[in-house]
Design a protein around this motif. Structure first.
Motif, mmCIF file in Angstrom:
data_model
loop_
_atom_site.group_PDB
_atom_site.id
_atom_site.type_symbol
_atom_site.label_atom_id
_atom_site.label_comp_id
_atom_site.label_asym_id
_atom_site.label_seq_id
_atom_site.Cartn_x
_atom_site.Cartn_y
_atom_site.Cartn_z
ATOM 1 N N ALA A 45 0.819 -1.221 0.000
ATOM 2 C CA ALA A 45 0.000 0.000 0.000
ATOM 3 C C ALA A 45 0.847 1.263 0.000
ATOM 4 C CB ALA A 45 -0.936 -0.003 1.202
ATOM 5 N N THR A 46 2.079 1.180 0.483
ATOM 6 C CA THR A 46 2.948 2.365 0.548
ATOM 7 C C THR A 46 4.021 2.356 -0.547
ATOM 8 O OG1 THR A 46 4.520 1.325 2.092
ATOM 9 C CG2 THR A 46 2.622 2.459 3.050
ATOM 10 N N ALA A 47 3.975 1.361 -1.441
ATOM 11 C CA ALA A 47 5.021 1.225 -2.464
ATOM 12 C C ALA A 47 4.839 2.248 -3.586
ATOM 13 C CB ALA A 47 4.997 -0.188 -3.039
ATOM 14 N N PRO A 48 5.914 2.913 -3.992
ATOM 15 C CA PRO A 48 5.824 3.854 -5.119
ATOM 16 C C PRO A 48 5.727 3.117 -6.443
ATOM 17 C CG PRO A 48 8.092 3.684 -4.355
ATOM 18 C CD PRO A 48 7.270 2.852 -3.421
ATOM 19 N N THR A 49 5.369 3.832 -7.479
ATOM 20 C CA THR A 49 5.298 3.264 -8.825
ATOM 21 C C THR A 49 6.702 3.223 -9.430
ATOM 22 O OG1 THR A 49 3.067 4.104 -9.150
ATOM 23 C CG2 THR A 49 4.317 3.526 -11.131
ATOM 24 N N TYR A 50 7.077 2.043 -9.957
ATOM 25 C CA TYR A 50 8.360 1.879 -10.629
ATOM 26 C C TYR A 50 8.113 1.375 -12.048
ATOM 27 C CZ TYR A 50 10.722 1.938 -6.043
ATOM 28 O OH TYR A 50 11.206 2.279 -4.804
ATOM 29 N N PRO A 51 8.796 1.935 -13.044
ATOM 30 C CA PRO A 51 8.657 1.423 -14.413
ATOM 31 C C PRO A 51 9.051 -0.045 -14.494
ATOM 32 C CG PRO A 51 9.842 3.522 -14.397
ATOM 33 C CD PRO A 51 9.723 3.088 -12.970
ATOM 34 N N GLY A 52 8.206 -0.859 -15.109
ATOM 35 C CA GLY A 52 8.517 -2.268 -15.316
ATOM 36 C C GLY A 52 8.268 -3.172 -14.130
ATOM 37 N N VAL A 53 7.695 -2.615 -13.042
ATOM 38 C CA VAL A 53 7.448 -3.411 -11.834
ATOM 39 C C VAL A 53 5.963 -3.375 -11.481
ATOM 40 C CG1 VAL A 53 7.926 -3.675 -9.372
ATOM 41 C CG2 VAL A 53 9.750 -2.941 -10.925
ATOM 42 N N SER A 54 5.374 -4.553 -11.273
ATOM 43 C CA SER A 54 4.000 -4.656 -10.798
ATOM 44 C C SER A 54 4.028 -5.002 -9.317
ATOM 45 C CB SER A 54 3.248 -5.757 -11.557
ATOM 46 O OG SER A 54 3.215 -5.494 -12.938
ATOM 47 N N HIS A 55 3.213 -4.337 -8.522
ATOM 48 C CA HIS A 55 3.115 -4.620 -7.092
ATOM 49 C C HIS A 55 1.918 -5.528 -6.837
ATOM 50 C CE1 HIS A 55 6.223 -1.766 -6.006
ATOM 51 N NE2 HIS A 55 5.599 -0.794 -6.658
ATOM 52 N N VAL A 56 2.149 -6.599 -6.107
ATOM 53 C CA VAL A 56 1.083 -7.539 -5.777
ATOM 54 C C VAL A 56 1.109 -7.803 -4.273
ATOM 55 C CG1 VAL A 56 0.177 -9.875 -6.102
ATOM 56 C CG2 VAL A 56 1.191 -8.650 -8.042
ATOM 57 N N GLY A 57 -0.042 -7.620 -3.635
ATOM 58 C CA GLY A 57 -0.144 -7.899 -2.210
ATOM 59 C C GLY A 57 -0.611 -9.320 -1.966
ATOM 60 N N GLY A 58 -0.116 -9.938 -0.913
ATOM 61 C CA GLY A 58 -0.511 -11.298 -0.602
ATOM 62 C C GLY A 58 0.254 -11.845 0.583
ATOM 63 N N ASP A 59 0.175 -13.166 0.760
ATOM 64 C CA ASP A 59 0.805 -13.840 1.895
ATOM 65 C C ASP A 59 1.643 -14.998 1.368
ATOM 66 O OD1 ASP A 59 1.481 -15.289 4.161
ATOM 67 O OD2 ASP A 59 -0.490 -15.102 5.091
#
Length: 354
Positions: free
Chosen positions: A226-240
């Motif tokens: 939730a606090t991760a910035p946007t980076y080119p070429g990187v997708s953020h996925v939350g999980g366990d």
């Protein structure tokens, strides 16, 4: 008591004094970071007197400022964090930078500033008071100090979560360049890569920036993502990671497995194994490979200290020997591995499912 025996007796006393108050060095270091002393000296391109340093810390320095600074700088000079020598005209002592204090510069990367502030925060110091409790009746020091583990505490305390992410983030700058240099050929054949426990994504971004052909996924707990910035070429996925991990050609784990007990590491690695191709997949682990017998290792003491940190702060985590890594990987379904040493505290461990 004979002369030689008495000498050893006194030496033992001196060593206990040093151990007894070893925390004062850490507190002096934190103080220097908070006051930005290294940055003040660095910005003037040369050594400064305490009066000059004090004038940049506050517009109207307290009458106690010089006295305090003198005593704070003394142990840091003794430990060669700063230099001290008399000016050519015999006036005030001048304080300068060393190769050590350059790691304290707020405005220069890499630096240890966020990690120093994190590890010396009262919230992170509290668990150290419970080590003996762990020996006597089990349990984890962090849980005893705060009523829950570090990860839950971070999820429920946004200010601490930000400080923790910043502290972990500075290790991206410290370690990742060495990983990229030491493993540059290893990333070449990877089409997709998931960074498990990747924090706010700094590692994944550096890898993708260096190897643009890689489809990068940064995977961590939802409150971290939730606090991760946007980076080119990187997708953020939350999980366990204890439930499921996104599929990819390879999995990247940096400074993650040392946070967890043997059994929990096996769970994580089994989920990693499910997420990669059977024949071509691999897991890339960046973590300490502990070798207590290597007397020439400049990081030996740091690795011993970090093992203590894992005991105080994590869920049964520890720094592992190669034998312990081998046992762990085999139980998780990785019969083959390769260790690559790099110019940093951790090593690179490649684990293969066949």
């Amino acid at each position: 008591m004979k002369g030689e025996e008495f000498g050893d007796f006194l030496k033992g006393q001196a060593e206990i004094w040093q151990l007894l108050f070893a925390f004062t060095g850490s507190m002096a270091l934190k103080c220097a970071v908070q006051l930005r002393i290294a940055d003040i000296i660095n910005s003037h391109l040369g050594p400064l007197t305490l009066s000059q340093i004090a004038s940049h810390i506050a517009d109207s320095p307290s009458p106690d400022s010089i006295s305090y600074l003198t005593r704070i700088m003394r142990p840091l000079v003794h430990k060669k964090v700063f230099t001290a020598h008399r000016s050519s005209d015999g006036g005030e002592t001048l304080y300068g930078l060393t190769h050590t204090s350059r790691w304290l510069l707020w405005d220069s990367k890499p630096n240890f500033v966020p990690l120093i502030l994190l590890e010396n925060n009262p919230l992170m110091l509290a668990p150290w008071q419970y080590l003996s409790h762990g020996v006597k009746d089990g349990g984890r020091p962090f849980d005893k100090a705060h009523g829950c583990d570090l990860w839950r505490f971070a999820s429920e305390n946004p200010e601490f979560n930000e400080m923790f992410n910043d502290g972990m983030g500075c290790m991206v700058d410290i370690f990742t360049e060495e990983v990229l240099a030491g493993y540059k050929d290893g990333f070449g054949c990877i089409g997709s890569l998931v960074n498990v426990g990747g924090g706010i994504g700094g590692d994944m971004y550096k890898i993708v920036k260096s190897h643009p052909h890689i489809k990068g996924v940064n995977f961590d707990l939802p409150h971290v993502i939730a606090t991760a910035p946007t980076y080119p070429g990187v997708s953020h996925v939350g999980g366990d990671m204890f439930v499921t991990i996104p599929n990819a050609d390879a999995i990247f784990l940096k400074s993650v497995l040392h946070d967890w007990s043997h059994d929990l590491c096996v769970e994580i690695l089994k989920n990693c194994r499910k997420a990669i191709p059977e024949n071509t997949g691999k897991v890339i682990i960046v973590d300490i490979v502990f070798d207590a017998d290597d007397e020439d290792d400049i990081f030996k003491e740091a690795r011993i200290i970090l093992d203590m940190v894992m005991m105080a702060h994590t869920n049964g985590g520890k720094e592992r020997t190669e034998f312990e890594w081998k046992k762990l990987l085999e139980e998780a379904g990785f019969p083959r591995y390769k260790i690559t040493r790099i110019s940093a505290i951790p090593s690179i461990i490649e684990a293969y499912p066949i």
